[in-house]
Enzyme design. Structure first.
Site, mmCIF file in Angstrom:
data_model
loop_
_atom_site.group_PDB
_atom_site.id
_atom_site.type_symbol
_atom_site.label_atom_id
_atom_site.label_comp_id
_atom_site.label_asym_id
_atom_site.label_seq_id
_atom_site.Cartn_x
_atom_site.Cartn_y
_atom_site.Cartn_z
ATOM 1 N N ARG A 152 0.803 -1.229 0.000
ATOM 2 C CA ARG A 152 0.000 0.000 0.000
ATOM 3 C C ARG A 152 0.837 1.281 0.000
ATOM 4 O O ARG A 152 0.576 2.204 -0.773
ATOM 5 C CB ARG A 152 -0.911 0.066 1.248
ATOM 6 C CG ARG A 152 -2.187 -0.666 1.118
ATOM 7 C CD ARG A 152 -2.542 -1.273 2.447
ATOM 8 N NE ARG A 152 -1.539 -2.271 2.781
ATOM 9 C CZ ARG A 152 -1.596 -3.531 2.336
ATOM 10 N NH1 ARG A 152 -2.617 -3.934 1.661
ATOM 11 N NH2 ARG A 152 -0.636 -4.405 2.603
ATOM 12 N N THR A 153 1.800 1.358 0.899
ATOM 13 C CA THR A 153 2.507 2.627 1.058
ATOM 14 C C THR A 153 3.254 2.974 -0.222
ATOM 15 O O THR A 153 3.147 4.087 -0.745
ATOM 16 C CB THR A 153 3.470 2.549 2.259
ATOM 17 O OG1 THR A 153 2.750 2.059 3.379
ATOM 18 C CG2 THR A 153 4.042 3.907 2.589
ATOM 19 N N LYS A 211 26.386 -4.241 -1.328
ATOM 20 C CA LYS A 211 27.860 -4.286 -1.431
ATOM 21 C C LYS A 211 28.506 -3.600 -0.249
ATOM 22 O O LYS A 211 29.721 -3.446 -0.201
ATOM 23 C CB LYS A 211 28.313 -3.583 -2.717
ATOM 24 C CG LYS A 211 27.731 -4.126 -3.991
ATOM 25 C CD LYS A 211 28.168 -3.229 -5.157
ATOM 26 C CE LYS A 211 27.281 -3.407 -6.371
ATOM 27 N NZ LYS A 211 27.443 -2.306 -7.328
ATOM 28 N N ARG A 258 11.336 3.878 3.482
ATOM 29 C CA ARG A 258 10.921 2.893 4.497
ATOM 30 C C ARG A 258 12.144 2.099 4.866
ATOM 31 O O ARG A 258 12.904 1.660 3.991
ATOM 32 C CB ARG A 258 9.828 1.968 3.960
ATOM 33 C CG ARG A 258 9.576 0.790 4.895
ATOM 34 C CD ARG A 258 8.371 -0.013 4.537
ATOM 35 N NE ARG A 258 7.139 0.721 4.847
ATOM 36 C CZ ARG A 258 5.932 0.170 4.813
ATOM 37 N NH1 ARG A 258 5.796 -1.102 4.476
ATOM 38 N NH2 ARG A 258 4.864 0.887 5.100
ATOM 39 N N HIS A 313 4.913 5.771 11.610
ATOM 40 C CA HIS A 313 4.447 5.660 10.220
ATOM 41 C C HIS A 313 3.527 6.870 9.993
ATOM 42 O O HIS A 313 2.310 6.741 9.880
ATOM 43 C CB HIS A 313 3.693 4.337 10.045
ATOM 44 C CG HIS A 313 3.481 3.903 8.627
ATOM 45 N ND1 HIS A 313 3.687 4.727 7.539
ATOM 46 C CD2 HIS A 313 3.062 2.706 8.121
ATOM 47 C CE1 HIS A 313 3.418 4.045 6.428
ATOM 48 N NE2 HIS A 313 3.028 2.827 6.758
HETATM 49 N N1 CP Z 1 -0.127 0.043 5.827
HETATM 50 C C1 CP Z 1 1.053 -0.251 5.262
HETATM 51 O O1 CP Z 1 2.089 0.329 5.595
HETATM 52 O O2 CP Z 1 0.990 -1.241 4.328
HETATM 53 P P1 CP Z 1 2.231 -1.734 3.457
HETATM 54 O O3 CP Z 1 3.208 -2.385 4.415
HETATM 55 O O4 CP Z 1 1.663 -2.690 2.451
HETATM 56 O O5 CP Z 1 2.848 -0.529 2.838
#
Ligand code: CP
Length: 301
Positions: free
Chosen positions: A51-52, A80, A101, A129
């Site tokens: 999703r993100t 590396k 991320r 998040h």
């Molecule tokens: N909600 C969320 O962060 O989903 P993903 O890990 O699929 O990005």
């Protein structure tokens, strides 16, 4: 740190959050624009995401921007031995904005300190998040008509679940009452309970998912397998709660079930057709919230 970076939900004031939510509503009404023409956004995903990553990239594409990046760090020079610092400095040469991320708590903050372009945190370890929180706030406001004075029930992995940590801090501006439902092993960490105490926010803790009749928002979470050191400890708690359709019978008509997703077993699929199930629409809202966040980070709104 670039002052337009967004690495913690505390980087936004209450006023800023509300402004971003207003912008998100405008993007929902009209998502296709050319606001990001000639802008390049780097999406650096050192951890898996559906999703993100895809909603960020949808947001960028719908605004006419270009995306570079990776979803598998093993295909990059970090395999590396290149440091995170060097990777971020290099990407700063190519892009106007970094979305990152990373499995380590604090990695996004560190990236924002070494980059000379804005950095957006797309999830760092079990820490925060914040863009998920903005889409959660958008979803809560859209379904409840307000963010004020709501009963928020958080269920599941409250220890490692970064989404509940950011959401708790964001909701602290709006006089919430929290119920934290978790097994002993996955309780809300003391630092967040202390935060509630200092802000005068009411909360109580339970270990069973039974009485949810007062909830305005039931926020389910997945047990975060990837954060456990010992798989046997994960096995003990992985199926601790499962929300089933029948359990929604005595809940408020306006109550909505949210989940950042992905789900594993914590929401039975028999809930999906219930009008109180909002998690798929919640994920869709991520595009509009992220359009607003990106444009803000680039100084375009
Ligand atoms: N909600 C969320 O962060 O989903 P993903 O890990 O699929 O990005």
């Amino acid at each position: 740190m670039n002052k337009r970076s967004f690495v913690s939900i505390t980087d936004y004031s209450k006023e800023k959050m509300l402004k971003i939510l207003d912008y998100a509503a405008e993007f929902e009404a009209n998502p296709n624009r050319d606001t990001l023409a000639n802008k390049v956004v780097a999406t650096l995903f050192f951890e898996p995401s559906t999703r993100t990553k895809l909603s960020f990239e949808t947001a960028i594409n719908r605004l006419g921007g270009k995306v570079i990046g990776f979803s598998d760090a093993s295909t990059t020079s970090s395999s590396k031995g290149e440091s995170l610092k060097d990777t971020i400095v290099m990407v700063s040469n190519y892009a106007d904005l970094i979305v990152i991320r990373h499995p380590l708590d604090g990695a996004a903050r560190y990236a924002s300190e070494v980059a000379d372009i804005p950095v957006i945190n797309a999830g760092d370890g079990s820490n925060q998040h914040p863009t998920q929180t903005m889409l959660d706030l958008y979803s809560i406001k859209k379904t409840q008509g307000t963010l004020e004075n709501l009963n928020i029930v958080m269920v599941g992995d409250l220890k490692y679940g970064r989404t509940v940590h950011s959401l708790l801090m964001a909701m602290s501006h709006f006089n919430p009452s929290f119920t934290f439902i978790a097994p002993d092993e996955l309780k809300m960490p003391d630092e967040y309970k202390q935060f509630c105490y200092e802000k005068g926010i009411k909360y109580h803790e339970e270990s069973e998912l039974k009485d949810i009749s007062n909830a305005d928002i039931l926020y389910m979470t997945r047990v975060q397998k990837e954060r456990f050191q010992d798989i046997i400890e994960y096995e003990k708690v992985k199926n601790i709660y499962t929300l089933r359709n029948k359990m929604l019978d005595n809940t408020k008509p306006t109550m909505r079930v949210l989940h950042p997703l992905p789900r594993v077993n914590e929401i039975d699929t028999d809930v999906d057709a219930n009008e109180k199930a909002y998690y798929f629409k919640q994920a869709k809202n991520g595009v509009f919230a992220r359009q607003a966040i990106i444009c803000d980070a680039l100084g375009l709104i």
